[in-house]
Design a protein around this motif. Structure first.
Motif, PDB file in Angstrom:
ATOM      1  N   GLN A  46       0.844  -0.658  -0.268  1.00 28.67           N
ATOM      2  CA  GLN A  46       0.081  -0.493  -0.013  1.00 28.67           C
ATOM      3  C   GLN A  46       0.690   1.090  -0.074  1.00 28.67           C
ATOM      4  O   GLN A  46       0.695   2.359  -0.703  1.00 28.67           O
TER       5      GLN A  46
ATOM      6  N   SER B 102       5.697  -1.712  15.710  1.00 27.88           N
ATOM      7  CA  SER B 102       4.337  -1.352  14.940  1.00 27.88           C
ATOM      8  C   SER B 102       4.470  -1.460  13.240  1.00 27.88           C
ATOM      9  O   SER B 102       3.272  -1.556  12.679  1.00 27.88           O
TER      10      SER B 102
ATOM     11  N   ASN C 110       0.916  -4.106  12.129  1.00 31.84           N
ATOM     12  CA  ASN C 110       0.602  -3.887  11.002  1.00 31.84           C
ATOM     13  C   ASN C 110       0.438  -4.990   9.709  1.00 31.84           C
ATOM     14  O   ASN C 110      -0.351  -5.022   8.960  1.00 31.84           O
TER      15      ASN C 110
ATOM     16  N   LYS D  43      -2.051  -7.820  11.538  1.00 35.50           N
ATOM     17  CA  LYS D  43      -3.765  -6.736  10.805  1.00 35.50           C
ATOM     18  C   LYS D  43      -4.312  -6.903  10.027  1.00 35.50           C
ATOM     19  O   LYS D  43      -4.924  -7.606   9.426  1.00 35.50           O
ATOM     20  N   ASP D  44      -3.311  -6.053   8.958  1.00 33.16           N
ATOM     21  CA  ASP D  44      -3.543  -5.662   7.993  1.00 33.16           C
ATOM     22  C   ASP D  44      -3.496  -7.200   6.714  1.00 33.16           C
ATOM     23  O   ASP D  44      -3.945  -7.150   5.551  1.00 33.16           O
ATOM     24  N   TRP D  45      -2.399  -7.909   7.202  1.00 32.93           N
ATOM     25  CA  TRP D  45      -1.753  -8.870   5.924  1.00 32.93           C
ATOM     26  C   TRP D  45      -2.981 -10.126   6.421  1.00 32.93           C
ATOM     27  O   TRP D  45      -2.775 -11.312   5.171  1.00 32.93           O
TER      28      TRP D  45
ATOM     29  N   ASP E 253      -3.551  -8.068  16.034  1.00 32.46           N
ATOM     30  CA  ASP E 253      -2.248  -8.164  16.385  1.00 32.46           C
ATOM     31  C   ASP E 253      -2.057  -7.021  17.879  1.00 32.46           C
ATOM     32  O   ASP E 253      -1.443  -7.329  18.702  1.00 32.46           O
TER      33      ASP E 253
ATOM     34  N   ARG F  33       0.762   2.152  16.635  1.00 36.45           N
ATOM     35  CA  ARG F  33       0.767   0.870  15.800  1.00 36.45           C
ATOM     36  C   ARG F  33       0.918   2.045  14.708  1.00 36.45           C
ATOM     37  O   ARG F  33       0.265   3.435  14.497  1.00 36.45           O
ATOM     38  N   MET F  34       0.801   1.626  13.820  1.00 31.45           N
ATOM     39  CA  MET F  34       1.473   1.853  12.442  1.00 31.45           C
ATOM     40  C   MET F  34      -0.115   0.778  11.735  1.00 31.45           C
ATOM     41  O   MET F  34       0.015   0.000  11.457  1.00 31.45           O
ATOM     42  N   SER F  35      -0.326   1.761  10.730  1.00 33.04           N
ATOM     43  CA  SER F  35      -0.838   1.470   9.392  1.00 33.04           C
ATOM     44  C   SER F  35      -0.515   1.539   7.715  1.00 33.04           C
ATOM     45  O   SER F  35      -0.248   2.507   8.108  1.00 33.04           O
ATOM     46  N   GLY F  36      -1.450   1.070   7.150  1.00 34.03           N
ATOM     47  CA  GLY F  36      -1.435   1.371   6.079  1.00 34.03           C
ATOM     48  C   GLY F  36      -0.258   1.297   5.100  1.00 34.03           C
ATOM     49  O   GLY F  36      -0.447   1.740   3.938  1.00 34.03           O
TER      50      GLY F  36
END
Length: 405
Positions: free
Chosen positions: A349, A376, A380, A383-385, A390, A400-403
Motif C-alpha cells: 500500500q 508497529s 501492521n 492485522k492488515d496482511w 495484533d 501502531r502503524m497502519s497503511g
C-alpha cells in the motif's frame, strides 16, 4: 509391540534421530486448517528474512548527501561515485543491492529508517530474542510473535507446516505456547530422515495408555512423518527454472518458491542470511552478502510473479540491530542500535522511502535513536496482511502503524 517400543527407546542410533524431532517442533494439532488455506495458491503469506549478526544500516541505505556520514566514516563511507543506487530523500542503496533497487523501481519495495525499540540491547542474542519474540527490552518472553500468531489465529489447526523455517532448527519467532512451526532444510532430506525403518514403524503405532510423555513423543513422530510425506509429495509438483545465487541462502529461497508455487498450505516462511557482524573488513563482507540478498530476492520475486503468487506475498527483511555511526579502527563498525527494515511484495500500500533519513545530529552516545518501534511494523503485518488480532499477539505500549500493507 512392547519390545519394539523398548528397542525404540534404547537404541542409541534412533535416539540420535529423535534429537532431530524438536527441530521440527510439532504444532497445530487438531481440526481444520487456517481460514483461506483451502485455496493455498490464493492465500496471503509472509516471508521473513533475518539478517543475522547486526547489519550496518548506514551502509545499506546510505545518506550520501550528508557530510556527517562521511565525517564519521572517512574510509568506510560509500561515495556516490562508487555506484550508489539512488532512492528518494537523498538516500541510496548499497551498490550490490541491484536486486532490491529493481523492486524499488517497480514500486514493490518499502524502506523504513531508524527502526528499533526503547532501551536497546547490543547483545546479539538478547536483541534477536526481542525482535523474534516481539517484546519490549524490559520483558523476557518465551514465545515468538509468529508462534503466538499460530496460537491466536489457528487454534484448531492440525498442520505443522502452516509456518515453515527453511533451516535445520526452529527459531524462537515461530514458537508459540500451543502451536509451533516446522523446520526443514529441504523436503527431500526431511522425507529421508522420516524413512528411518524403526522411526517409521513406531510412528504408526499407538502409544501406551496413561503415559503422557510417550504419547507426546508418538504423536510428534506421527505428525512429523505425515508432514514429511505431504511436503515431499507437494515439492515434486513444481521445480524452478529461475536462476538463484549459488549459495545456501539462494538455495533456501529457491526451496521457498518451489513450495509456494507447488501449493503448499503455509502462511509463514522464515529464512536467515548470516554473517553481518562486520567488526572488520566490512566492505568485502557486505558486498558479498548484499549480492546474495539482492539477487536472491529478485529471483524469488520473478519466480513467484511467473505463477501469479507475488501479489499474495509479503517479504519482511530485518536485522537484530544496526551498527554505530562512526567506523572503528579495523575498517568496520561495532554494535549499534536502530536500523532499517525493508518490506517487499507485489501489493504494497505504501512504497518507496517511508520516513525520514536517520538523524546523524541527535545521537545517543554515538548511536542512532529509533524513530519507529519494530512492533508497529509487526502489528501492521499481523492485522492488515494476515488478518490477525495484533493486540492479542503483541500487547500494547507502542504506537501502531497502519497503511503499509
Amino acid at each position: 509391540m512392547a519390545s519394539t517400543r523398548r528397542e525404540f527407546l534404547r537404541t542409541s542410533a534412533l535416539a540420535s534421530t529423535l534429537l532431530l524431532v524438536p527441530k521440527f517442533l510439532h504444532a497445530l494439532d487438531r481440526g481444520p486448517g487456517l481460514a483461506g488455506l483451502r485455496d493455498a495458491t490464493g492465500a496471503r503469506r509472509l516471508i521473513v528474512v533475518q539478517l543475522g549478526g547486526g547489519n550496518d544500516g548506514l551502509n545499506t541505505v546510505i545518506p550520501y548527501r550528508n557530510d556527517l556520514y562521511y565525517k564519521a566514516r572517512p574510509t568506510l563511507g560509500i561515495k556516490e561515485t562508487e555506484g550508489i543506487l539512488a532512492l528518494d530523500k537523498d538516500l541510496g542503496l548499497h551498490p550490490a543491492l541491484k536486486g532490491l533497487k529493481g523492486l524499488y523501481d517497480q514500486g514493490q519495495l518499502a524502506v523504513l529508517n531508524s527502526v528499533g525499540y526503547p532501551n536497546p540491547d547490543r547483545s546479539h542474542f538478547r536483541s534477536m530474542d526481542i525482535w523474534q519474540s516481539g517484546s519490549g527490552s524490559d520483558q523476557v518472553v518465551s514465545t515468538g510473535w509468529l508462534g503466538r500468531y499460530l496460537d491466536s489465529s489457528c487454534p484448531d489447526c492440525q498442520r505443522p507446516y502452516n509456518a515453515l523455517e527453511i533451516d535445520d532448527t526452529l527459531s524462537l519467532a515461530l514458537k508459540g505456547s500451543q502451536r509451533k512451526g516446522l523446520a526443514l532444510k529441504n523436503p527431500d532430506k526431511f522425507h529421508q530422515i522420516n524413512q528411518n525403518r524403526l522411526l517409521s514403524k513406531v510412528s504408526k503405532e499407538t502409544a501406551p495408555a496413561h503415559q503422557e510423555q510417550v504419547d507426546y513423543l508418538y504423536k510428534t513422530l506421527a505428525e512429523t512423518a505425515s508432514s514429511a510425506d505431504y511436503l515431499y509429495d507437494k515439492s515434486k509438483i513444481y521445480k524452478s527454472a529461475v536462476t538463484y545465487p549459488n549459495s545456501d541462502f539462494g538455495k533456501n529461497l529457491k526451496t521457498t518458491a518451489e513450495l509456494i508455487n507447488s501449493g503448499v498450505e503455509s502462511r509463514v516462511y522464515y529464512l536467515a542470511l548470516s554473517g553481518f557482524d562486520t567488526h572488520v573488513r566490512q566492505h568485502e563482507q557486505q558486498q558479498r552478502l548484499f549480492t546474495d540478498l539482492g539477487d536472491g530476492l529478485a529471483a524469488l520475486a520473478d519466480d513467484l510473479r511467473q505463477h501469479d503468487q507475488w501479489n499474495n506475498t509479503l517479504v519482511l527483511i530485518f536485522s537484530e540491530f544496526g551498527r554505530r555511526v562512526g567506523q572503528n579502527a579495523s575498517n568496520g563498525t561495532d554494535h549499534g542500535t536502530a536500523n532499517n527494515v525493508f518490506l517487499a511484495g507485489g501489493a504494497l500500500q505504501k512504497k518507496g522511502v517511508i520516513n525520514d533519513a536517520p538523524d546523524l545530529v541527535n545521537l545517543d552516545q554515538g548511536d542512532l535513536r529509533h524513530q519507529v518501534d519494530f512492533r508497529s511494523i509487526y502489528a501492521n503485518i499481523l492485522k492488515d496482511w494476515l488478518g490477525a488480532d495484533d493486540t492479542d499477539i503483541l500487547g500494547t505500549g507502542f504506537e501502531r502503524m497502519s497503511g503499509l500493507v
